[in-house]
Design a protein around this motif. Sequence first.
Motif, short mmCIF file in Angstrom:
data_model
loop_
_atom_site.label_atom_id
_atom_site.label_comp_id
_atom_site.label_asym_id
_atom_site.label_seq_id
_atom_site.Cartn_x
_atom_site.Cartn_y
_atom_site.Cartn_z
N ARG A 94 0.84 -1.20 0.00
CA ARG A 94 0.00 0.00 0.00
C ARG A 94 0.88 1.25 0.00
O ARG A 94 1.99 1.24 0.54
N PRO A 95 0.40 2.35 -0.59
CA PRO A 95 1.18 3.60 -0.60
C PRO A 95 1.59 3.99 0.82
O PRO A 95 0.79 3.92 1.75
N GLY A 96 2.85 4.38 0.95
CA GLY A 96 3.36 4.78 2.26
C GLY A 96 4.14 3.70 2.98
O GLY A 96 4.73 3.95 4.04
N THR A 97 4.17 2.47 2.41
CA THR A 97 4.94 1.38 3.01
C THR A 97 6.26 1.20 2.26
O THR A 97 6.43 1.69 1.15
N ALA A 98 7.17 0.46 2.87
CA ALA A 98 8.51 0.31 2.31
C ALA A 98 8.52 -0.39 0.96
O ALA A 98 9.41 -0.14 0.12
N PHE A 99 7.53 -1.25 0.70
CA PHE A 99 7.60 -2.09 -0.50
C PHE A 99 6.61 -1.69 -1.59
O PHE A 99 6.48 -2.38 -2.60
N ALA A 100 5.91 -0.57 -1.42
CA ALA A 100 4.97 -0.11 -2.44
C ALA A 100 5.72 0.23 -3.74
O ALA A 100 6.66 1.02 -3.72
#
Length: 518
Positions: free
Chosen positions: A292-298
């Motif tokens: 999800r946007p805002g996470t390390a893996f987006a």
Amino acid sequence: MHHRAYFSVAAVTAAAFVISGCSGGANSDASATTDTVNMSLTTDPSSFDPTLARGADDYTVAPLLFDTLLRKDDGGALVGGLASKWEAIDASNYSLQIRGDAKCSDGTPITPTVVAASLGRFASPETGSSGRSLAFGAAKPTFAADDASGTVKVTLSAGWSDFLTGLALPQSAIVCPAGLADLKGLSAGTVQGAFSGPYTLKSAQPAVKYEFALRDDYSAWPAFSKPLEGTPAKNLVFTPISEYSTIATQLLAGSLDIGGVADENVARFKDNDGFTQQSAANNTTYILFNERPGTAFADKPDLRKAVAQTIDPKAFSDIISDSRGKPILSVGSENIKCVNTDTSLITPLDPAAAAKVLAGVKIRIVGTTFLTEGNEYVAEALRKAGADVDVKSLDNGAWSALTGKGGTDWDINVQGDNNLMGTLPSSLLRVMGPPAESGGRNKTGAVNDEGYAALTAGMNAVDADEQCAAFKKAQASFLKRVDAVPLATLPFVTVAAKGFSIRQFGEYMDPATIRINK
């Protein structure tokens, strides 16, 4: 070293039951008679509303309190529960005959109208059941009840060939009218007329014990292909216990009749002729990325690939199962039909290459306390690659709630998968399709249109080869995208002391089949 694992000690399909004691169990004297069985849970159930069941302990208690229309039987077959007959007209249209002798715990007849009302709530996206997408996919179902003929007809807006299997899920269980009229009381287990199953909830003391009483008026036992032997317990007593070592000790000390172990504590029951043992290995573990946007893996497939390059599935497996499990090539075990067998789709280990990508990256890992040492292994592997890692191991209820609601509070989830249905889509929906916050099972937040289209095509296919080809395309998609990293199976052993029995159907354990054979 004590290796812990995720799944509930008494969970349906997931956790193995161990029925035992000193040389038997709390009721170990073979010449004695008893009407009570003592069992263990890993933690308190999060809800007594079967529709909202999310964790392994919820899946254990739900089948005791609420009946489903269909039940699992030997060889992957289905047997009638509240339904006496059923027909799949095609992948979108189904007909079910409701048995005429079933009653709610307050005496209310379980009619097609009662069934349709309960299924309607289960199917509603607003209800937020984690089992909805398993039973219906993305389709909108319509339920038509005919009390005169005793039938419920179901029409799906799109084909979903797992629909009938979905009617054996704990979440699809029928809630009686009194429960639907008091949803808060239903969740707390205080509506005595809510129950459609063989037991009622007698008392609930969180963190202490839960007591269930057999209904005197219950007669809707399934007609399994191999009839059950013995007598249902009049009383079931569950005690929450969070450590396998403690469970094994209490079993051997005679404080429990039923429990379950999945690590080195299994060896404590080896070569003991006072017990019979059954093994199940459909439970799997894998890493899920929050995209999800805002996470390390987006939008960072290279970063997800780097994580895969650092984690050794064999080492992880040895840690969580005392070397009893084995690495997997998908999110499902090798026992499941159509599972991936192509090793070229798996990201190979390459810690040196991963370190060039992961250095300084902040990563938040979450997992359940029953995978604590596995969680710590993943964290340490990423730290060695230069990542800045925070790891939290939460109890099953808190972990399930956190990872099952969406949000951006975590980056990596070390997933323990209780595959209740024993089908590949059950696990594939964890990594593709509608996200959790939209009522789906997908914890990554990334729909993966290509993979989900292949999954949906497979669920609409009639030909078995065509279905497998579609499912393998779906698996190839998420593996190439690295939405998840397959880890390992987590085998469970079921041990039954003389005088007690419980039925395992393939890899599925049904708690409502517990019997006393004294």
